[in-house]
Design an enzyme around this catalytic site. Sequence first.
Site, short mmCIF file in Angstrom:
data_model
loop_
_atom_site.label_atom_id
_atom_site.label_comp_id
_atom_site.label_asym_id
_atom_site.label_seq_id
_atom_site.Cartn_x
_atom_site.Cartn_y
_atom_site.Cartn_z
N LYS A 87 44.57 60.72 66.84
CA LYS A 87 43.62 61.60 66.16
C LYS A 87 43.67 62.97 66.84
CE LYS A 87 38.95 61.00 64.31
NZ LYS A 87 37.67 60.34 64.57
C1 E4P Z 1 35.48 60.80 61.91
O1 E4P Z 1 36.49 60.21 62.19
C2 E4P Z 1 34.33 60.96 62.80
O2 E4P Z 1 34.42 59.96 63.80
C3 E4P Z 1 32.99 60.71 62.14
O3 E4P Z 1 33.15 60.23 60.84
C4 E4P Z 1 31.99 61.76 62.33
O4 E4P Z 1 30.78 61.32 61.74
P1 E4P Z 1 29.38 61.99 62.04
O5 E4P Z 1 29.34 63.34 61.40
O6 E4P Z 1 28.39 61.04 61.44
O7 E4P Z 1 29.27 62.10 63.54
#
Ligand code: E4P
Length: 217
Positions: A87
Site C-alpha cells: 500500500k
Molecule cells: C483504506 O484502506 C483505509 O484504511 C480506510 O478505509 C480509511 O478509513 P477511515 O476514513 O474510516 O479511517
Amino acid sequence: MKFFIDTANLNDIAEAEALGVLDGVTTNPSLMAKEGITGAANILNHYKKICDLVAGDVSAEVIATDYAGMIQQGEELAALHSQIVIKLPMIADGVKACKYFSDKGIKTNMTLIFSAGQALLAAKAGATYVSPFLGRLDDISTDGLNLISEMRLIYDNYGFKSQILAASVRNTMHVINCAKLGSDVMTGPLSSITGLLKHPLTDSGLAQFLEDYKKGN
Ligand code: E4P
C-alpha cells in the site's frame, strides 16, 4: 464486488472470514495503532497473523515517504507473505514506487485517493488497487460516491485493469451504493458487512415460520 475488511483486529477478521464472504483485508498505520500494535517487528508479525487468517489479499502500508525508502519497505513487506499487497500513498514518489512494483509483478494498492486525476495517475502507474476514500470525502461535504462514478467511467473508457477499491466505507449504504456504481472492491469495518444481513421482516418472518412449525409437531 469483492469484500475486504478494513481493520487490524484479528477477532473481526476471523468473524468476517467465518461468514464466508471475505475476499481480503486492508490495514493502515492508524488501524495498527488502534489495536496497540507498534514497532516494526510487531507490525510485520501482525501482518503474518492476518495472512494466516484469510485466503485473500492483505494490504500492508509503507511508512516511508521517499522513493528509496518505499522500495526498501515494500520489498520487505512483499517478502513476508505471498498475500501481501504493497500500500503506497498518492504522492509523486508513491506513484514511482507503484510503477516499480507493478513492473515487477508485485501487487499494489494506491491509497489516499481523493480526486479523479489522482485515480488516473494511479491506474497509469499500473496499480492493482486504487483506493478512493469515500467517507473522508463525505466528511468534508463532498460527494464521495461521485468519485467512484468518475473512476468507473475513466477506467472503462481506456480499459485500465486497476481495480477500484472503495475505501473509508463507513456503513451499509456506502456498500450498496458502491455496488450499484460498479466498484470492484469495497473495504469497511465489520459492521458494514454484517449490517447487510439485517432486516426486521427476515427476523419476524423466521420467528413466524418456527412458531407455525411447532404447531404442526
Ligand atoms: C483504506 O484502506 C483505509 O484504511 C480506510 O478505509 C480509511 O478509513 P477511515 O476514513 O474510516 O479511517
